[in-house]
Design a protein around this motif. Structure first.
Motif, PDB file in Angstrom:
ATOM      1  N   LYS A   1     -37.682 -11.943 -98.356  1.00 15.93           N
ATOM      2  CA  LYS A   1     -37.302 -13.352 -98.509  1.00 15.93           C
ATOM      3  C   LYS A   1     -35.923 -13.548 -99.120  1.00 15.93           C
ATOM      4  O   LYS A   1     -35.237 -14.514 -98.810  1.00 15.93           O
ATOM      5  CB  LYS A   1     -38.330 -14.081 -99.378  1.00 15.93           C
ATOM      6  CG  LYS A   1     -39.647 -14.311 -98.683  1.00 15.93           C
ATOM      7  CD  LYS A   1     -40.566 -15.106 -99.572  1.00 15.93           C
ATOM      8  CE  LYS A   1     -41.889 -15.362 -98.872  1.00 15.93           C
ATOM      9  NZ  LYS A   1     -42.795 -16.173 -99.670  1.00 15.93           N
ATOM     10  N   ASP A   2     -35.537 -12.648-100.055  1.00 14.89           N
ATOM     11  CA  ASP A   2     -34.265 -12.871-100.733  1.00 14.89           C
ATOM     12  C   ASP A   2     -33.556 -11.556-101.059  1.00 14.89           C
ATOM     13  O   ASP A   2     -34.175 -10.495-101.084  1.00 14.89           O
ATOM     14  CB  ASP A   2     -34.462 -13.691-102.008  1.00 14.89           C
ATOM     15  CG  ASP A   2     -35.410 -13.034-103.004  1.00 14.89           C
ATOM     16  OD1 ASP A   2     -35.970 -11.964-102.694  1.00 14.89           O
ATOM     17  OD2 ASP A   2     -35.589 -13.582-104.097  1.00 14.89           O
ATOM     18  N   ALA A   3     -32.257 -11.683-101.306  1.00 16.13           N
ATOM     19  CA  ALA A   3     -31.431 -10.539-101.688  1.00 16.13           C
ATOM     20  C   ALA A   3     -30.404 -11.011-102.700  1.00 16.13           C
ATOM     21  O   ALA A   3     -30.017 -12.185-102.705  1.00 16.13           O
ATOM     22  CB  ALA A   3     -30.744  -9.942-100.464  1.00 16.13           C
ATOM     23  N   ALA A   4     -29.979 -10.103-103.550  1.00 17.69           N
ATOM     24  CA  ALA A   4     -28.972 -10.410-104.568  1.00 17.69           C
ATOM     25  C   ALA A   4     -28.175  -9.141-104.858  1.00 17.69           C
ATOM     26  O   ALA A   4     -28.699  -8.026-104.745  1.00 17.69           O
ATOM     27  CB  ALA A   4     -29.636 -10.908-105.845  1.00 17.69           C
ATOM     28  N   MET A   5     -26.917  -9.313-105.250  1.00 13.56           N
ATOM     29  CA  MET A   5     -26.091  -8.168-105.599  1.00 13.56           C
ATOM     30  C   MET A   5     -26.586  -7.566-106.912  1.00 13.56           C
ATOM     31  O   MET A   5     -27.034  -8.286-107.804  1.00 13.56           O
ATOM     32  CB  MET A   5     -24.622  -8.583-105.750  1.00 13.56           C
ATOM     33  CG  MET A   5     -24.019  -9.169-104.478  1.00 13.56           C
ATOM     34  SD  MET A   5     -24.205  -8.131-103.009  1.00 13.56           S
ATOM     35  CE  MET A   5     -23.312  -6.685-103.528  1.00 13.56           C
ATOM     36  N   LEU A   6     -26.493  -6.235-107.033  1.00 18.01           N
ATOM     37  CA  LEU A   6     -26.827  -5.564-108.288  1.00 18.01           C
ATOM     38  C   LEU A   6     -25.677  -5.741-109.276  1.00 18.01           C
ATOM     39  O   LEU A   6     -24.513  -5.677-108.867  1.00 18.01           O
ATOM     40  CB  LEU A   6     -26.997  -4.055-108.064  1.00 18.01           C
ATOM     41  CG  LEU A   6     -28.327  -3.489-107.630  1.00 18.01           C
ATOM     42  CD1 LEU A   6     -28.283  -1.965-107.671  1.00 18.01           C
ATOM     43  CD2 LEU A   6     -29.471  -3.987-108.452  1.00 18.01           C
ATOM     44  N   PRO A   7     -25.969  -5.908-110.531  1.00 19.82           N
ATOM     45  CA  PRO A   7     -24.885  -5.915-111.521  1.00 19.82           C
ATOM     46  C   PRO A   7     -24.190  -4.546-111.499  1.00 19.82           C
ATOM     47  O   PRO A   7     -24.834  -3.527-111.237  1.00 19.82           O
ATOM     48  CB  PRO A   7     -25.611  -6.136-112.851  1.00 19.82           C
ATOM     49  CG  PRO A   7     -26.938  -6.726-112.482  1.00 19.82           C
ATOM     50  CD  PRO A   7     -27.273  -6.161-111.138  1.00 19.82           C
ATOM     51  N   PRO A   8     -22.879  -4.493-111.779  1.00 20.96           N
ATOM     52  CA  PRO A   8     -22.139  -3.226-111.717  1.00 20.96           C
ATOM     53  C   PRO A   8     -22.777  -2.081-112.514  1.00 20.96           C
ATOM     54  O   PRO A   8     -22.882  -0.967-112.007  1.00 20.96           O
ATOM     55  CB  PRO A   8     -20.757  -3.595-112.268  1.00 20.96           C
ATOM     56  CG  PRO A   8     -20.604  -5.044-111.941  1.00 20.96           C
ATOM     57  CD  PRO A   8     -21.980  -5.620-112.086  1.00 20.96           C
ATOM     58  N   ALA A   9     -23.212  -2.344-113.740  1.00 20.98           N
ATOM     59  CA  ALA A   9     -23.797  -1.273-114.560  1.00 20.98           C
ATOM     60  C   ALA A   9     -25.065  -0.709-113.914  1.00 20.98           C
ATOM     61  O   ALA A   9     -25.301   0.506-113.951  1.00 20.98           O
ATOM     62  CB  ALA A   9     -24.098  -1.784-115.968  1.00 20.98           C
TER      63      ALA A   9
END
Length: 156
Positions: free
Chosen positions: A82-90
């Motif tokens: 249903k959804d996707a999001a970028m991972l935080p850099p760390a």
């Protein structure tokens, strides 16, 4: 010749042909992929940036041309969630074992499902990060897809 990285070691182990390209990495560049393409004198649609994202509950690796932005809606559809999001850099660094600006889709610490922009497959060769800042790997798209078991999708 550049020092070996987990990415180059993975390709050598798989007996996949590649060429290394070194350039002067600019840590202050607004868009790292675009800076690399310019430094190497190649078209930005051939130099793919490696992005790490969450698609549902899974961490995924996403390869898109350096002059494009990934559509999280399209990524979610390609991953069947249903959804996707970028991972935080760390978190991307912990997962891959690489530093931001040097994240390669090859030789990552943990294996992630991989997605590649379909349009990139039309090129004879493409470039992806070689596992450290200032190093790019030139490879045939089909060989990269095979090496990381990537799924081609319209992601931009």
């Amino acid at each position: 010749m550049a020092k070996a990285t987990p990415a180059t070691a993975a390709l050598e182990k798989a007996r996949i042909a590649f060429t290394l390209h070194e350039y002067d990495y600019d840590p202050n560049a607004q868009r790292i992929g675009m800076q690399a393409a310019e430094a190497l004198g190649i078209s930005p649609e051939r130099l793919l940036k490696t992005l790490m994202a969450k698609a549902g509950n899974a961490t995924v690796c996403v390869l898109v041309p350096s002059d494009k932005e990934v559509s999280l809606k399209r990524l979610a559809a390609a991953a069947g969630v249903k959804d996707a999001a970028m991972l935080p850099p760390a978190e991307a660094e912990r997962f891959t074992g690489y530093h931001v600006g040097g994240i390669s889709p090859l030789g990552q610490r943990k294996r992630a499902a991989s997605f590649i922009e379909r349009a990139a497959l039309a090129h004879q060769t493409i470039l992806v990060n070689g596992g450290r800042r200032g190093l790019q790997i030139e490879i045939a798209p089909d060989d990269l897809v095979r090496a990381i078991d990537a799924k081609a999708a319209d992601l931009c």
